[in-house]
Design an enzyme around this catalytic site. Sequence first.
Site, mmCIF file in Angstrom:
data_model
loop_
_atom_site.group_PDB
_atom_site.id
_atom_site.type_symbol
_atom_site.label_atom_id
_atom_site.label_comp_id
_atom_site.label_asym_id
_atom_site.label_seq_id
_atom_site.Cartn_x
_atom_site.Cartn_y
_atom_site.Cartn_z
ATOM 1 N N ARG A 102 0.739 -1.292 -0.115
ATOM 2 C CA ARG A 102 0.063 0.002 0.139
ATOM 3 C C ARG A 102 0.905 1.203 0.068
ATOM 4 N NH1 ARG A 102 -3.676 0.756 5.173
ATOM 5 N NH2 ARG A 102 -4.760 -0.864 4.637
ATOM 6 N N TYR A 103 2.001 1.270 0.877
ATOM 7 C CA TYR A 103 2.685 2.256 1.007
ATOM 8 C C TYR A 103 4.208 2.128 0.025
ATOM 9 C CZ TYR A 103 0.228 3.352 5.155
ATOM 10 O OH TYR A 103 -0.527 3.798 6.000
ATOM 11 N N ARG A 106 6.892 0.227 1.859
ATOM 12 C CA ARG A 106 6.667 -0.949 2.953
ATOM 13 C C ARG A 106 5.825 -1.919 2.372
ATOM 14 N NH1 ARG A 106 4.311 3.494 6.727
ATOM 15 N NH2 ARG A 106 4.809 4.634 4.656
ATOM 16 N N CYS A 115 -4.353 -17.282 14.776
ATOM 17 C CA CYS A 115 -3.915 -16.745 15.966
ATOM 18 C C CYS A 115 -4.124 -17.662 17.118
ATOM 19 C CB CYS A 115 -4.753 -15.402 16.154
ATOM 20 S SG CYS A 115 -4.515 -14.063 15.027
ATOM 21 N N CYS A 119 -9.634 -12.303 18.364
ATOM 22 C CA CYS A 119 -10.109 -10.929 19.089
ATOM 23 C C CYS A 119 -11.680 -10.674 18.353
ATOM 24 C CB CYS A 119 -9.337 -9.741 18.787
ATOM 25 S SG CYS A 119 -7.552 -10.147 19.219
ATOM 26 N N CYS A 122 -11.460 -7.746 15.344
ATOM 27 C CA CYS A 122 -10.330 -7.962 14.428
ATOM 28 C C CYS A 122 -10.479 -7.472 12.915
ATOM 29 C CB CYS A 122 -10.016 -9.586 14.187
ATOM 30 S SG CYS A 122 -8.443 -9.675 12.965
ATOM 31 N N ARG A 124 -9.371 -8.068 10.261
ATOM 32 C CA ARG A 124 -9.296 -8.862 9.343
ATOM 33 C C ARG A 124 -10.216 -10.355 9.593
ATOM 34 N NH1 ARG A 124 -3.264 -8.228 9.617
ATOM 35 N NH2 ARG A 124 -3.442 -6.127 8.369
ATOM 36 N N ASP A 282 -11.137 -0.416 13.445
ATOM 37 C CA ASP A 282 -11.582 -0.261 11.959
ATOM 38 C C ASP A 282 -13.143 -0.828 11.876
ATOM 39 O OD1 ASP A 282 -9.362 0.584 11.018
ATOM 40 O OD2 ASP A 282 -8.471 -1.612 10.968
ATOM 41 N N ASP A 319 -7.234 4.248 10.214
ATOM 42 C CA ASP A 319 -6.694 3.572 8.914
ATOM 43 C C ASP A 319 -8.023 3.900 7.903
ATOM 44 O OD1 ASP A 319 -5.270 2.174 7.037
ATOM 45 O OD2 ASP A 319 -4.808 0.484 8.502
ATOM 46 N N LYS A 326 -2.899 5.020 6.693
ATOM 47 C CA LYS A 326 -3.113 5.692 7.964
ATOM 48 C C LYS A 326 -2.959 6.993 8.337
ATOM 49 C CE LYS A 326 -1.964 1.209 10.134
ATOM 50 N NZ LYS A 326 -1.197 0.320 8.956
#
Length: 357
Positions: A102-103, A106, A115, A119, A122, A124, A282, A319, A326
């Site tokens: 995206r950037y 990076r 995981c 959570c 989350c 995602r 998000d 974000d 972000k």
Amino acid sequence: MEPNWNDWRWQLKNAIRNGDDLKSQLSLTPEEEAGLLSLRAQGGLPLTITPHFLRLIDVDNPLDPLRLQLVPRASEFKLQESERRDPLGEEDHEVVPHLVHRYPDRVLLLITDRCASYCRFCTRKRWVGQGPTPKASDLEQALAYIRAHPEVKEVLVSGGDALLLGDENLAQLLSSIRAIQSVEIIRLATRMLTFAPMRITNQLVDILQQHHPVYVMSHINHPQELASEAKDAILKLTNAGIPVLNQTVLLRQVNNDVQVLATLFRELTRLRARPYYLHQCDVASGTAHFRVPIGEALALVKKLRGHISGLCIPTFMIDIPGGFGKVPMVPDPVVKREKDRIFLEGFRGEIAAYPTD
Ligand SMILES: *Cc1c(COP(=O)(O)O)cnc(C)c1O
Ligand code: SF4
């Protein structure tokens, strides 16, 4: 305690993965019962809770801040129109499977969908814990892409949880990334300090040290997550010269409180883990009950400044939905503007003029 308690793989094997097992540990609220029923009927982000995390929950408090993060509730299944399956547009920014560019400088490598626990908020949650799990051939493609793009200076390994890889796989991954001359920094994103801090073994620390500079990006939302094992694990990393940067998600009923955030950020700083970002939650589908209104969030951030040191204060980030990146959100200290001066509000609420030229 169980003889294998301190083995992170034992923690994974013995995690709670269904409503019946959860009921044997916690007396569920009607909201939670309904949440579990919907989850069973509709599927989605799995229920998983490690024994270590479960032990940190106060079972007598239905509003325990750790419990609220991991136990599904009915509100999770009430979708809002403003919410999205893929809030950050990551699927559109995937250049090869599981690599998001995206950037310019990076990339984000989603190394696993797994995981140690999940959570409910989350970002995602469309994919995490459900697959498709990245394959070895996907990783080969991702590495080839990074090799072909020398403008990529930093690889952020996330998922899922980067530290769910076993030591051997992780060592191999880090060597493969290090073999690419143009990559300068490697970051590993993990929530193992909260879910199973025994993952930070001496052998893991050795592996990370061998591939420096490696930054560990932790995800800790509440001081109650900082069990003595978690503190030991952070110190093991920071004592070995591995920087730990923490990300916190701002969550309603969990940590939208100045005292809670101040305590968390101060304790982290004392362990030499730097509070890096405080994230607005998000707009993933079914997370509205976790979101703090932006105005309230900015007021909280404003109250932190001046009351804990600059070292302890993370940048509050949003974000932007759709994959626009972000952006830092900063409370505006300018309360009035005149032709040649502005009026600034200090942390005590006092207002003073400052010349504009
Ligand atoms: C958040 C993010 C990064 C890292 O951003 P920093 O502001 O440098 O921490 C990189 N790539 C993607 C796709 C991201 O979402
Ligand atoms: S640890 Fe991170 S990736 Fe895993 S469920 Fe929690 S927020 Fe999602």
